[in-house]
Design an enzyme around this catalytic site. Structure first.
Site, PDB file in Angstrom:
ATOM      1  N   GLU A   1      -0.432  22.194   0.977  1.00 38.04           N
ATOM      2  CA  GLU A   1      -1.202  22.352  -0.226  1.00 38.04           C
ATOM      3  C   GLU A   1      -0.278  22.869  -1.353  1.00 38.04           C
ATOM      4  O   GLU A   1       0.628  23.410  -1.122  1.00 38.04           O
ATOM      5  CB  GLU A   1      -2.329  23.615   0.052  1.00 38.04           C
ATOM      6  CG  GLU A   1      -3.824  22.960   0.428  1.00 38.04           C
ATOM      7  CD  GLU A   1      -4.570  22.577  -1.146  1.00 38.04           C
ATOM      8  OE1 GLU A   1      -3.903  22.184  -2.247  1.00 38.04           O
ATOM      9  OE2 GLU A   1      -5.733  22.643  -1.139  1.00 38.04           O
TER      10      GLU A   1
ATOM     11  N   ASP B   1      -6.419  29.053  -3.877  1.00 35.85           N
ATOM     12  CA  ASP B   1      -7.033  30.071  -4.937  1.00 35.85           C
ATOM     13  C   ASP B   1      -7.969  30.921  -4.137  1.00 35.85           C
ATOM     14  O   ASP B   1      -7.669  31.922  -3.700  1.00 35.85           O
ATOM     15  CB  ASP B   1      -7.733  29.409  -6.337  1.00 35.85           C
ATOM     16  CG  ASP B   1      -8.231  30.191  -7.173  1.00 35.85           C
ATOM     17  OD1 ASP B   1      -8.321  31.424  -7.270  1.00 35.85           O
ATOM     18  OD2 ASP B   1      -8.744  29.685  -8.287  1.00 35.85           O
TER      19      ASP B   1
ATOM     20  N   ASP C   1      -1.446  20.394 -12.099  1.00 28.96           N
ATOM     21  CA  ASP C   1      -1.854  19.966 -13.315  1.00 28.96           C
ATOM     22  C   ASP C   1      -2.963  20.899 -13.992  1.00 28.96           C
ATOM     23  O   ASP C   1      -3.377  21.744 -13.431  1.00 28.96           O
ATOM     24  CB  ASP C   1      -2.534  18.841 -13.279  1.00 28.96           C
ATOM     25  CG  ASP C   1      -3.962  18.588 -12.574  1.00 28.96           C
ATOM     26  OD1 ASP C   1      -3.984  19.443 -11.406  1.00 28.96           O
ATOM     27  OD2 ASP C   1      -4.856  18.311 -12.852  1.00 28.96           O
TER      28      ASP C   1
HETATM   29  P1  IMP Z   1      -9.357  26.854  -3.934  1.00 29.25           P
HETATM   30  O1  IMP Z   1     -10.373  25.957  -3.217  1.00 29.25           O
HETATM   31  O2  IMP Z   1     -10.272  27.867  -4.876  1.00 29.25           O
HETATM   32  O3  IMP Z   1      -8.546  27.565  -2.877  1.00 29.25           O
HETATM   33  O4  IMP Z   1      -8.502  25.960  -4.883  1.00 29.25           O
HETATM   34  C1  IMP Z   1      -7.367  25.331  -4.797  1.00 29.25           C
HETATM   35  C2  IMP Z   1      -7.230  24.035  -5.692  1.00 29.25           C
HETATM   36  O5  IMP Z   1      -7.553  24.385  -7.033  1.00 29.25           O
HETATM   37  C3  IMP Z   1      -5.612  23.598  -5.536  1.00 29.25           C
HETATM   38  O6  IMP Z   1      -5.767  22.494  -4.636  1.00 29.25           O
HETATM   39  C4  IMP Z   1      -5.747  23.000  -7.050  1.00 29.25           C
HETATM   40  O7  IMP Z   1      -6.108  21.831  -6.973  1.00 29.25           O
HETATM   41  C5  IMP Z   1      -6.577  23.853  -7.966  1.00 29.25           C
HETATM   42  N1  IMP Z   1      -5.870  25.149  -8.516  1.00 29.25           N
HETATM   43  C6  IMP Z   1      -6.304  26.325  -8.243  1.00 29.25           C
HETATM   44  N2  IMP Z   1      -5.305  26.985  -9.084  1.00 29.25           N
HETATM   45  C7  IMP Z   1      -4.703  26.247  -9.789  1.00 29.25           C
HETATM   46  C8  IMP Z   1      -3.813  26.402 -10.971  1.00 29.25           C
HETATM   47  O8  IMP Z   1      -3.391  27.636 -11.287  1.00 29.25           O
HETATM   48  N3  IMP Z   1      -3.299  25.270 -11.353  1.00 29.25           N
HETATM   49  C9  IMP Z   1      -3.452  24.021 -10.779  1.00 29.25           C
HETATM   50  N4  IMP Z   1      -4.531  23.850  -9.922  1.00 29.25           N
HETATM   51  C10 IMP Z   1      -5.104  24.717  -9.459  1.00 29.25           C
HETATM   52 MG    MG Z   2      -4.886  20.575  -4.834  1.00 27.68          MG
END
Ligand code: IMP
Ligand code: MG
Length: 200
Positions: free
Chosen positions: A121, A125, A182
């Site tokens: 990955e 987040d 991005d």
């Molecule tokens: P999660 O499901 O909340 O862990 O989000 C993960 C996904 O959110 C990643 O694979 C990214 O595509 C996107 N993402 C989260 N934070 C960022 C950031 O700071 N910059 C760019 N993409 C992000």
């Molecule tokens: Mg991603």
């Protein structure tokens, strides 16, 4: 080219590139270290299970530069006939910067049943995306599923998932771009990882 201070505008929303967190050289060094760590663990596992291969499962699109660099480094340490990669795409973040529903947009090319899988990955987040992929690969019959993320946001008290391999931790709740990452599909090609600032 100095990108700090550059203004990005998408659909009337403006952001400024605030600063660089890790430059290309720092990223290169960390990816090398990470590859050694991964190769040490998986070298043992591959010896233990001579009938199984290691498949890196990259999550598109953000992971592309990281996946390419990691694979090149791993191929220096692991038997090349036991190493593969495949990709998956889901839609999570649209043009905004908060999570939405997840949906598989592009599935794996090859069956993963019985393989040793390492999900790769760009950033974790909340961890929802990584958990979703882990469950998906387990459901597809992967023998062993672990997670490697280039970045993790350390702002959350608890993540939904504990990645096995992490490149860098973000100290604050920053939104970052570059090296694949991005904002509205912008800045993926930057060689550094930079953070964005809101402009009101
Ligand atoms: P999660 O499901 O909340 O862990 O989000 C993960 C996904 O959110 C990643 O694979 C990214 O595509 C996107 N993402 C989260 N934070 C960022 C950031 O700071 N910059 C760019 N993409 C992000
Ligand atoms: Mg991603």
């Amino acid at each position: 080219m100095n990108i700090i201070g550059e203004i990005l505008e998408v659909d009337g929303i403006k952001k400024r590139i605030g600063g660089i967190l890790w430059n290309g050289e720092e990223i290169r060094i960390r990816v090398k270290e990470l590859a050694r760590e991964i190769a040490d663990d998986y070298g043992v596992l591959l010896e233990q299970y001579p009938d199984k291969n290691l498949v890196l499962v990259g999550i598109l699109n953000g992971v592309v530069p990281f996946l390419a660099d990691l694979l090149k480094e791993l191929s220096k340490h692991l038997p090349i006939d036991r190493l593969r990669y495949d990709t998956l795409a889901i839609s999570s973040y649209g043009r905004g910067t908060s999570p939405t529903e997840l949906r598989v947009e592009k599935d794996l090319k090859n069956p993963i049943a019985g393989d040793i899988a390492l999900i790769v990955e760009d950033i974790i987040d909340t961890g929802y995306t990584a958990v979703y992929f882990k469950q998906l690969l387990v459901h597809k019959g992967a023998f062993d599923v672990r997670i490697c993320s280039l970045l993790i946001k350390a702002t959350q008290e608890e993540h939904e998932v504990d990645p096995d391999y992490i490149g860098f931790k973000l100290k604050r709740n920053l939104f970052v771009v570059g090296y694949g990452l991005d904002w509205a599909d912008l800045c993926r090609f930057l060689t550094s990882i930079a953070y964005l600032e809101d402009i009101d």
